[in-house]
Design a protein around this motif. Structure first.
Motif, PDB file in Angstrom:
ATOM      1  N   GLY A   1       0.842  -1.194   0.000  1.00  0.00           N
ATOM      2  CA  GLY A   1       0.000   0.000   0.000  1.00  0.00           C
ATOM      3  C   GLY A   1       0.873   1.237   0.000  1.00  0.00           C
ATOM      4  N   HIS A   2       0.753   2.049   1.043  1.00  0.00           N
ATOM      5  CA  HIS A   2       1.562   3.271   1.159  1.00  0.00           C
ATOM      6  C   HIS A   2       2.764   3.074   2.075  1.00  0.00           C
ATOM      7  CE1 HIS A   2      -1.293   5.675  -1.041  1.00  0.00           C
ATOM      8  NE2 HIS A   2      -2.265   5.155  -0.320  1.00  0.00           N
ATOM      9  N   GLU A   3       2.944   1.891   2.593  1.00  0.00           N
ATOM     10  CA  GLU A   3       4.003   1.620   3.565  1.00  0.00           C
ATOM     11  C   GLU A   3       5.060   0.677   2.997  1.00  0.00           C
ATOM     12  OE1 GLU A   3       4.066   2.856   6.756  1.00  0.00           O
ATOM     13  OE2 GLU A   3       2.265   4.015   6.306  1.00  0.00           O
TER      14      GLU A   3
END
Length: 100
Positions: A39-41
């Protein structure tokens, strides 16, 4: 962060390395550090991360086949060898003498 943790977050890796999380993410994007984007991590497997750090410490660089980033294009004048059709030429602005 526990020492037996198998997966590091960006913040944990940055804390361990003594740098900013953005530095870790930048090296992960450039594939200098082994990471997985979820995801965004970013997540960093402990064994691969430590191997990469050890390789960097010993050799000064990782031997990867990934190409380096290309330089960003800059506007050029077509008369100076630019490829035709790639960019519009920079228009000449009128000077005070040519107006009126």
């Amino acid at each position: 962060m526990t020492p037996d943790k198998e997966i590091f977050t960006t913040e944990e890796a940055a804390q361990m390395m003594g740098c900013a999380p953005s530095t870790i993410e930048e090296h992960a994007r450039a594939r200098v550090l082994p990471g997985v984007r979820m995801g965004h991590e970013w997540r960093f497997p402990r064994e691969a991360f430590m191997n990469a750090i050890n390789t960097l410490a010993i050799t000064g660089e990782l031997h990867r086949d990934s190409p380096k980033r290309k330089a960003k294009a800059v506007a050029t004048d077509k008369g100076k060898g630019a490829k035709p059709g790639r960019r519009n030429p920079i228009p000449e602005l009128p000077t005070l003498r040519s107006v009126g």
